[in-house]
Design a protein around this motif. Structure first.
Motif, PDB file in Angstrom:
ATOM      1  N   VAL A 107       0.870  -1.178   0.000  1.00  0.00           N
ATOM      2  CA  VAL A 107       0.000   0.000   0.000  1.00  0.00           C
ATOM      3  C   VAL A 107       0.901   1.220   0.000  1.00  0.00           C
ATOM      4  O   VAL A 107       1.648   1.458   0.950  1.00  0.00           O
ATOM      5  CB  VAL A 107      -0.925   0.007   1.233  1.00  0.00           C
ATOM      6  CG1 VAL A 107      -1.664   1.337   1.341  1.00  0.00           C
ATOM      7  CG2 VAL A 107      -1.913  -1.145   1.164  1.00  0.00           C
ATOM      8  N   LEU A 108       0.833   2.002  -1.063  1.00  0.00           N
ATOM      9  CA  LEU A 108       1.649   3.198  -1.213  1.00  0.00           C
ATOM     10  C   LEU A 108       0.760   4.431  -1.050  1.00  0.00           C
ATOM     11  O   LEU A 108      -0.282   4.547  -1.700  1.00  0.00           O
ATOM     12  CB  LEU A 108       2.315   3.208  -2.587  1.00  0.00           C
ATOM     13  CG  LEU A 108       3.136   4.441  -2.967  1.00  0.00           C
ATOM     14  CD1 LEU A 108       4.281   4.671  -1.994  1.00  0.00           C
ATOM     15  CD2 LEU A 108       3.662   4.292  -4.401  1.00  0.00           C
ATOM     16  N   ALA A 109       1.164   5.333  -0.170  1.00  0.00           N
ATOM     17  CA  ALA A 109       0.385   6.548   0.083  1.00  0.00           C
ATOM     18  C   ALA A 109       1.324   7.737   0.193  1.00  0.00           C
ATOM     19  O   ALA A 109       2.544   7.585   0.338  1.00  0.00           O
ATOM     20  CB  ALA A 109      -0.438   6.403   1.360  1.00  0.00           C
ATOM     21  N   THR A 110       0.742   8.930   0.150  1.00  0.00           N
ATOM     22  CA  THR A 110       1.534  10.152   0.314  1.00  0.00           C
ATOM     23  C   THR A 110       1.212  10.868   1.618  1.00  0.00           C
ATOM     24  O   THR A 110       1.903  11.821   1.966  1.00  0.00           O
ATOM     25  CB  THR A 110       1.319  11.116  -0.865  1.00  0.00           C
ATOM     26  OG1 THR A 110      -0.054  11.517  -0.917  1.00  0.00           O
ATOM     27  CG2 THR A 110       1.704  10.462  -2.183  1.00  0.00           C
ATOM     28  N   VAL A 111       0.163  10.438   2.301  1.00  0.00           N
ATOM     29  CA  VAL A 111      -0.120  10.944   3.654  1.00  0.00           C
ATOM     30  C   VAL A 111      -0.247   9.737   4.578  1.00  0.00           C
ATOM     31  O   VAL A 111      -0.873   8.735   4.233  1.00  0.00           O
ATOM     32  CB  VAL A 111      -1.395  11.817   3.718  1.00  0.00           C
ATOM     33  CG1 VAL A 111      -1.187  13.137   2.994  1.00  0.00           C
ATOM     34  CG2 VAL A 111      -2.598  11.107   3.165  1.00  0.00           C
ATOM     35  N   LEU A 138       3.955   1.731   2.523  1.00  0.00           N
ATOM     36  CA  LEU A 138       5.088   2.527   2.051  1.00  0.00           C
ATOM     37  C   LEU A 138       4.626   3.964   1.870  1.00  0.00           C
ATOM     38  O   LEU A 138       3.616   4.218   1.197  1.00  0.00           O
ATOM     39  CB  LEU A 138       5.612   1.956   0.726  1.00  0.00           C
ATOM     40  CG  LEU A 138       6.748   2.704   0.028  1.00  0.00           C
ATOM     41  CD1 LEU A 138       8.001   2.721   0.891  1.00  0.00           C
ATOM     42  CD2 LEU A 138       7.031   2.081  -1.339  1.00  0.00           C
ATOM     43  N   LEU A 139       5.339   4.901   2.469  1.00  0.00           N
ATOM     44  CA  LEU A 139       5.021   6.319   2.353  1.00  0.00           C
ATOM     45  C   LEU A 139       5.947   6.965   1.329  1.00  0.00           C
ATOM     46  O   LEU A 139       7.166   6.800   1.401  1.00  0.00           O
ATOM     47  CB  LEU A 139       5.172   7.005   3.702  1.00  0.00           C
ATOM     48  CG  LEU A 139       4.670   8.451   3.812  1.00  0.00           C
ATOM     49  CD1 LEU A 139       3.153   8.502   3.658  1.00  0.00           C
ATOM     50  CD2 LEU A 139       5.101   9.052   5.145  1.00  0.00           C
ATOM     51  N   ALA A 140       5.367   7.680   0.384  1.00  0.00           N
ATOM     52  CA  ALA A 140       6.160   8.424  -0.601  1.00  0.00           C
ATOM     53  C   ALA A 140       6.607   9.733   0.045  1.00  0.00           C
ATOM     54  O   ALA A 140       5.912  10.756  -0.032  1.00  0.00           O
ATOM     55  CB  ALA A 140       5.343   8.683  -1.859  1.00  0.00           C
ATOM     56  N   ASP A 141       7.738   9.693   0.672  1.00  0.00           N
ATOM     57  CA  ASP A 141       8.232  10.852   1.421  1.00  0.00           C
ATOM     58  C   ASP A 141       8.401  12.057   0.503  1.00  0.00           C
ATOM     59  O   ASP A 141       8.945  11.954  -0.599  1.00  0.00           O
ATOM     60  CB  ASP A 141       9.572  10.533   2.079  1.00  0.00           C
ATOM     61  CG  ASP A 141       9.445   9.561   3.236  1.00  0.00           C
ATOM     62  OD1 ASP A 141       8.447   9.659   3.964  1.00  0.00           O
ATOM     63  OD2 ASP A 141      10.330   8.707   3.394  1.00  0.00           O
ATOM     64  N   GLY A 142       7.917  13.193   0.984  1.00  0.00           N
ATOM     65  CA  GLY A 142       8.091  14.444   0.254  1.00  0.00           C
ATOM     66  C   GLY A 142       7.083  14.707  -0.836  1.00  0.00           C
ATOM     67  O   GLY A 142       7.076  15.795  -1.436  1.00  0.00           O
ATOM     68  N   ALA A 143       6.216  13.753  -1.113  1.00  0.00           N
ATOM     69  CA  ALA A 143       5.264  13.937  -2.209  1.00  0.00           C
ATOM     70  C   ALA A 143       4.124  14.877  -1.835  1.00  0.00           C
ATOM     71  O   ALA A 143       3.742  15.749  -2.624  1.00  0.00           O
ATOM     72  CB  ALA A 143       4.707  12.582  -2.655  1.00  0.00           C
ATOM     73  N   TYR A 155       4.412  15.947  -7.973  1.00  0.00           N
ATOM     74  CA  TYR A 155       3.757  15.008  -7.054  1.00  0.00           C
ATOM     75  C   TYR A 155       3.702  13.611  -7.645  1.00  0.00           C
ATOM     76  O   TYR A 155       4.121  12.629  -7.005  1.00  0.00           O
ATOM     77  CB  TYR A 155       2.361  15.530  -6.742  1.00  0.00           C
ATOM     78  CG  TYR A 155       1.485  14.618  -5.931  1.00  0.00           C
ATOM     79  CD1 TYR A 155       1.733  14.387  -4.589  1.00  0.00           C
ATOM     80  CD2 TYR A 155       0.360  14.020  -6.498  1.00  0.00           C
ATOM     81  CE1 TYR A 155       0.905  13.577  -3.831  1.00  0.00           C
ATOM     82  CE2 TYR A 155      -0.481  13.217  -5.754  1.00  0.00           C
ATOM     83  CZ  TYR A 155      -0.201  12.996  -4.420  1.00  0.00           C
ATOM     84  OH  TYR A 155      -1.031  12.200  -3.680  1.00  0.00           O
ATOM     85  N   VAL A 156       3.205  13.482  -8.869  1.00  0.00           N
ATOM     86  CA  VAL A 156       3.073  12.148  -9.451  1.00  0.00           C
ATOM     87  C   VAL A 156       4.435  11.542  -9.756  1.00  0.00           C
ATOM     88  O   VAL A 156       4.604  10.314  -9.687  1.00  0.00           O
ATOM     89  CB  VAL A 156       2.157  12.141 -10.694  1.00  0.00           C
ATOM     90  CG1 VAL A 156       0.746  12.542 -10.321  1.00  0.00           C
ATOM     91  CG2 VAL A 156       2.690  13.030 -11.794  1.00  0.00           C
ATOM     92  N   ARG A 157       5.424  12.367 -10.070  1.00  0.00           N
ATOM     93  CA  ARG A 157       6.777  11.835 -10.266  1.00  0.00           C
ATOM     94  C   ARG A 157       7.324  11.259  -8.957  1.00  0.00           C
ATOM     95  O   ARG A 157       7.984  10.208  -8.955  1.00  0.00           O
ATOM     96  CB  ARG A 157       7.717  12.909 -10.807  1.00  0.00           C
ATOM     97  CG  ARG A 157       7.493  13.271 -12.276  1.00  0.00           C
ATOM     98  CD  ARG A 157       8.681  14.012 -12.850  1.00  0.00           C
ATOM     99  NE  ARG A 157       8.990  15.237 -12.117  1.00  0.00           N
ATOM    100  CZ  ARG A 157       8.459  16.425 -12.381  1.00  0.00           C
ATOM    101  NH1 ARG A 157       7.582  16.545 -13.379  1.00  0.00           N
ATOM    102  NH2 ARG A 157       8.798  17.486 -11.688  1.00  0.00           N
ATOM    103  N   ALA A 158       7.067  11.961  -7.857  1.00  0.00           N
ATOM    104  CA  ALA A 158       7.518  11.454  -6.556  1.00  0.00           C
ATOM    105  C   ALA A 158       6.833  10.142  -6.202  1.00  0.00           C
ATOM    106  O   ALA A 158       7.461   9.227  -5.645  1.00  0.00           O
ATOM    107  CB  ALA A 158       7.253  12.506  -5.469  1.00  0.00           C
ATOM    108  N   VAL A 159       5.554  10.029  -6.526  1.00  0.00           N
ATOM    109  CA  VAL A 159       4.829   8.779  -6.286  1.00  0.00           C
ATOM    110  C   VAL A 159       5.420   7.659  -7.144  1.00  0.00           C
ATOM    111  O   VAL A 159       5.637   6.534  -6.662  1.00  0.00           O
ATOM    112  CB  VAL A 159       3.332   8.957  -6.586  1.00  0.00           C
ATOM    113  CG1 VAL A 159       2.603   7.610  -6.533  1.00  0.00           C
ATOM    114  CG2 VAL A 159       2.701   9.933  -5.605  1.00  0.00           C
TER     115      VAL A 159
END
Length: 217
Positions: A107-111, A138-143, A155-159
């Motif tokens: 599970v990938l998230a940004t928050v 998994l957290l996408a740090d900085g996104a 944002y989407v590049r960071a994800v």
């Protein structure tokens, strides 16, 4: 009519475009309340249950045949508070598809507030289907700060970069926990299948509207 409950205005054009592409006859009614996510992140999703209940009741009064909650953080609350019409969370069809792919789910998230609600949803869908899963978050740090600043492409590049750290040795499938992350699928290079929620979520919402209209609720 399908009512959509958003916590960001960025979701409105995404779902309008999907409607135009796949469900042109479906009327959408958008409600955006950014404070719901702010409060849910600070105090927990249950803190906004009263506000969510009121918004669902308003949608029903306005003639909605179903409501689709597009925020993964408050999706479980929206499903549970009760309403006069069917209430769906946008990520449930994605979770159902994920457990059908394989037992190792990332599970990938940004928050961070979205990680456990989505992981719990995946486990719930696994129980429903009688499958065993191992869920890793998994957290996408900085996104997320990029999203808040309006830098959608950054944002989407960071994800996508975060998704690409997951290999076939790590997982069978990656789920993008937030609807805002969907465009990152097109940028990933990982061999692991990457699932997003807006398209299957809207299809489920449309199906609920038609079923309600036919008296099949």
């Amino acid at each position: 009519m399908l009512a959509l409950l958003h916590t960001s205005p960025a979701h409105v054009p995404v779902f309008d475009a999907l409607r135009d592409e796949a469900h042109p006859e479906l009327e959408l009614r958008h409600t955006v309340d950014e404070d719901l996510l702010v409060r849910a992140r600070a105090e927990g999703p249950d803190a906004v249950a009263g506000e969510v209940r009121a918004l669902l009741a308003e949608a029903a009064r306005d003639g909605a045949g179903a409501v689709l909650c597009t925020c993964s953080t408050i999706g479980a609350v929206a499903e549970s508070v009760g309403a006069e019409v069917p209430v769906l969370r946008v990520d449930r069809p994605m979770a159902e598809a994920a457990v059908a792919v394989g037992p190792r789910v990332v599970v990938l998230a940004t928050v961070e507030s979205t990680l456990e609600p989505t992981a719990s949803l995946v486990r719930d869908e696994a129980r429903r289907s009688g499958r065993a899963v191992a869920v890793r978050t998994l957290l996408a740090d900085g996104a997320w700060p990029l999203f808040e600043a309006g830098d959608t492409s950054g944002y989407v590049r960071a994800v996508a970069r975060a998704a690409d750290t997951v290999t076939a040795a790590d997982a069978d499938v990656i789920v993008l926990a937030q609807a805002s992350m969907a465009s990152a699928r097109d940028l990933t290079t990982t061999p692991v299948p990457v699932l997003s929620s807006p398209r299957p979520g809207l299809a489920a919402g449309a199906g609920a509207v038609y079923a309600n209209a036919a008296g099949l609720r």
